[in-house]
Design a protein around this motif. Sequence first.
Motif, PDB file in Angstrom:
ATOM      1  N   ILE A 156       0.842  -1.200   0.000  1.00  0.00           N
ATOM      2  CA  ILE A 156       0.000   0.000   0.000  1.00  0.00           C
ATOM      3  C   ILE A 156       0.876   1.249   0.000  1.00  0.00           C
ATOM      4  N   ALA A 157       1.932   1.246   0.797  1.00  0.00           N
ATOM      5  CA  ALA A 157       2.833   2.398   0.858  1.00  0.00           C
ATOM      6  C   ALA A 157       3.545   2.617  -0.475  1.00  0.00           C
ATOM      7  N   LEU A 158       4.014   1.550  -1.103  1.00  0.00           N
ATOM      8  CA  LEU A 158       4.737   1.679  -2.368  1.00  0.00           C
ATOM      9  C   LEU A 158       3.829   2.115  -3.515  1.00  0.00           C
ATOM     10  N   ALA A 159       2.611   1.610  -3.561  1.00  0.00           N
ATOM     11  CA  ALA A 159       1.694   1.952  -4.655  1.00  0.00           C
ATOM     12  C   ALA A 159       1.246   3.404  -4.554  1.00  0.00           C
ATOM     13  N   ASP A 160       1.021   3.897  -3.337  1.00  0.00           N
ATOM     14  CA  ASP A 160       0.595   5.278  -3.102  1.00  0.00           C
ATOM     15  C   ASP A 160      -0.534   5.667  -4.053  1.00  0.00           C
ATOM     16  N   ALA A 161      -1.558   4.835  -4.092  1.00  0.00           N
ATOM     17  CA  ALA A 161      -2.671   5.010  -5.029  1.00  0.00           C
ATOM     18  C   ALA A 161      -3.816   5.819  -4.406  1.00  0.00           C
ATOM     19  N   PRO A 162      -4.505   6.633  -5.216  1.00  0.00           N
ATOM     20  CA  PRO A 162      -5.665   7.370  -4.713  1.00  0.00           C
ATOM     21  C   PRO A 162      -6.835   6.452  -4.352  1.00  0.00           C
ATOM     22  N   GLN A 163      -6.992   5.350  -5.095  1.00  0.00           N
ATOM     23  CA  GLN A 163      -8.073   4.408  -4.819  1.00  0.00           C
ATOM     24  C   GLN A 163      -7.474   3.082  -4.368  1.00  0.00           C
ATOM     25  N   ILE A 164      -7.961   2.602  -3.243  1.00  0.00           N
ATOM     26  CA  ILE A 164      -7.463   1.345  -2.693  1.00  0.00           C
ATOM     27  C   ILE A 164      -8.651   0.437  -2.407  1.00  0.00           C
ATOM     28  N   HIS A 165      -8.576  -0.777  -2.938  1.00  0.00           N
ATOM     29  CA  HIS A 165      -9.595  -1.797  -2.690  1.00  0.00           C
ATOM     30  C   HIS A 165      -8.905  -2.944  -1.962  1.00  0.00           C
ATOM     31  N   VAL A 166      -9.349  -3.211  -0.754  1.00  0.00           N
ATOM     32  CA  VAL A 166      -8.776  -4.287   0.052  1.00  0.00           C
ATOM     33  C   VAL A 166      -9.834  -5.360   0.222  1.00  0.00           C
ATOM     34  N   HIS A 167      -9.439  -6.592  -0.014  1.00  0.00           N
ATOM     35  CA  HIS A 167     -10.350  -7.720   0.157  1.00  0.00           C
ATOM     36  C   HIS A 167      -9.661  -8.752   1.043  1.00  0.00           C
ATOM     37  N   SER A 168     -10.300  -9.040   2.156  1.00  0.00           N
ATOM     38  CA  SER A 168      -9.813 -10.093   3.036  1.00  0.00           C
ATOM     39  C   SER A 168     -10.946 -11.088   3.215  1.00  0.00           C
ATOM     40  N   PRO A 169     -10.914 -12.165   2.459  1.00  0.00           N
ATOM     41  CA  PRO A 169     -12.041 -13.098   2.467  1.00  0.00           C
ATOM     42  C   PRO A 169     -12.194 -13.824   3.795  1.00  0.00           C
ATOM     43  N   TYR A 170     -13.318 -14.440   3.914  1.00  0.00           N
ATOM     44  CA  TYR A 170     -13.643 -15.218   5.097  1.00  0.00           C
ATOM     45  C   TYR A 170     -12.622 -16.328   5.273  1.00  0.00           C
ATOM     46  N   GLY A 171     -12.035 -16.391   6.436  1.00  0.00           N
ATOM     47  CA  GLY A 171     -10.981 -17.368   6.693  1.00  0.00           C
ATOM     48  C   GLY A 171     -11.457 -18.644   7.357  1.00  0.00           C
ATOM     49  N   GLY A 172     -12.749 -18.824   7.519  1.00  0.00           N
ATOM     50  CA  GLY A 172     -13.251 -20.037   8.145  1.00  0.00           C
ATOM     51  C   GLY A 172     -13.622 -19.840   9.604  1.00  0.00           C
ATOM     52  N   HIS A 173     -13.215 -18.712  10.194  1.00  0.00           N
ATOM     53  CA  HIS A 173     -13.582 -18.394  11.561  1.00  0.00           C
ATOM     54  C   HIS A 173     -13.552 -16.876  11.713  1.00  0.00           C
ATOM     55  N   ALA A 174     -14.327 -16.376  12.648  1.00  0.00           N
ATOM     56  CA  ALA A 174     -14.369 -14.931  12.854  1.00  0.00           C
ATOM     57  C   ALA A 174     -13.026 -14.441  13.377  1.00  0.00           C
ATOM     58  N   VAL A 175     -12.544 -13.359  12.789  1.00  0.00           N
ATOM     59  CA  VAL A 175     -11.258 -12.798  13.185  1.00  0.00           C
ATOM     60  C   VAL A 175     -11.523 -11.658  14.157  1.00  0.00           C
ATOM     61  N   ARG A 176     -11.073 -11.820  15.364  1.00  0.00           N
ATOM     62  CA  ARG A 176     -11.299 -10.818  16.401  1.00  0.00           C
ATOM     63  C   ARG A 176     -10.075  -9.953  16.643  1.00  0.00           C
ATOM     64  N   GLU A 177      -8.964 -10.309  16.007  1.00  0.00           N
ATOM     65  CA  GLU A 177      -7.725  -9.572  16.208  1.00  0.00           C
ATOM     66  C   GLU A 177      -7.798  -8.230  15.474  1.00  0.00           C
ATOM     67  N   ALA A 178      -7.423  -7.168  16.162  1.00  0.00           N
ATOM     68  CA  ALA A 178      -7.413  -5.845  15.552  1.00  0.00           C
ATOM     69  C   ALA A 178      -6.325  -5.780  14.486  1.00  0.00           C
ATOM     70  N   TRP A 179      -6.594  -5.029  13.428  1.00  0.00           N
ATOM     71  CA  TRP A 179      -5.614  -4.843  12.370  1.00  0.00           C
ATOM     72  C   TRP A 179      -5.686  -3.414  11.872  1.00  0.00           C
ATOM     73  N   VAL A 180      -4.590  -2.963  11.303  1.00  0.00           N
ATOM     74  CA  VAL A 180      -4.458  -1.565  10.908  1.00  0.00           C
ATOM     75  C   VAL A 180      -4.148  -1.488   9.421  1.00  0.00           C
ATOM     76  N   LEU A 181      -4.794  -0.558   8.749  1.00  0.00           N
ATOM     77  CA  LEU A 181      -4.443  -0.233   7.366  1.00  0.00           C
ATOM     78  C   LEU A 181      -3.790   1.136   7.374  1.00  0.00           C
ATOM     79  N   ASP A 182      -2.498   1.167   7.098  1.00  0.00           N
ATOM     80  CA  ASP A 182      -1.768   2.431   6.994  1.00  0.00           C
ATOM     81  C   ASP A 182      -1.845   2.896   5.546  1.00  0.00           C
TER      82      ASP A 182
END
Length: 186
Positions: free
Chosen positions: A132-158
């Motif tokens: 994400i940092a290298l692309a430095d794009a105006p439009q960003i589409h992030v897809h994180s599909p279902y991993g088989g269980h609910a993800v409760r861990e916090a995550w950050v998008l810089d």
Amino acid sequence: MGGRRGSNRKEARTAAAGDRITDLPLELRARIASFLHYGEVVQLSALSWPWRHIHHHAPVVKIYLFDFLHLPDLFFDEEHSVPGLLDEDSILAVRVALGRRAHDGSASKVDTLRLAFSADDPRMRRYAGRIIALADAPQIHVHSPYGGHAVREAWVLDLAPAARRLHVVAIDHVVPTIAGPGAAAL
């Protein structure tokens, strides 16, 4: 001898048809190439001289970190990772290509970054942040599909400074915290 002459004509027609795409303006070839995954666009640069910098001009960069995942029966860290080993050398090659694009004054800026990865895998999150940092794009589409269980861990998008639009699809994940220099512009 008649068969040989026909063969030459066929080769000439095939060569002429192949050159029609190469004869298109760079911007149009880059737009067409952007339908491919970024690693494949980088491979196009080895096709021939006119294609050597095509990866510096593709307006849409698509990177699916799952494509770099191998050996699905093995776990790197059973508690915190998706099954498999990441091909870190290949991911590094894609990052290097993006980094060179960012530093090449004649290269086009990335308009849209489409990035898919497993948000519940810390390895993939780390690489995603760097991409994400290298692309430095105006439009960003992030897809994180279902991993088989609910993800409760916090995550950050810089987000990089150019970020203006963000679209996140993360099924059964905690909503990411948006940070970085591009966060204020959203």
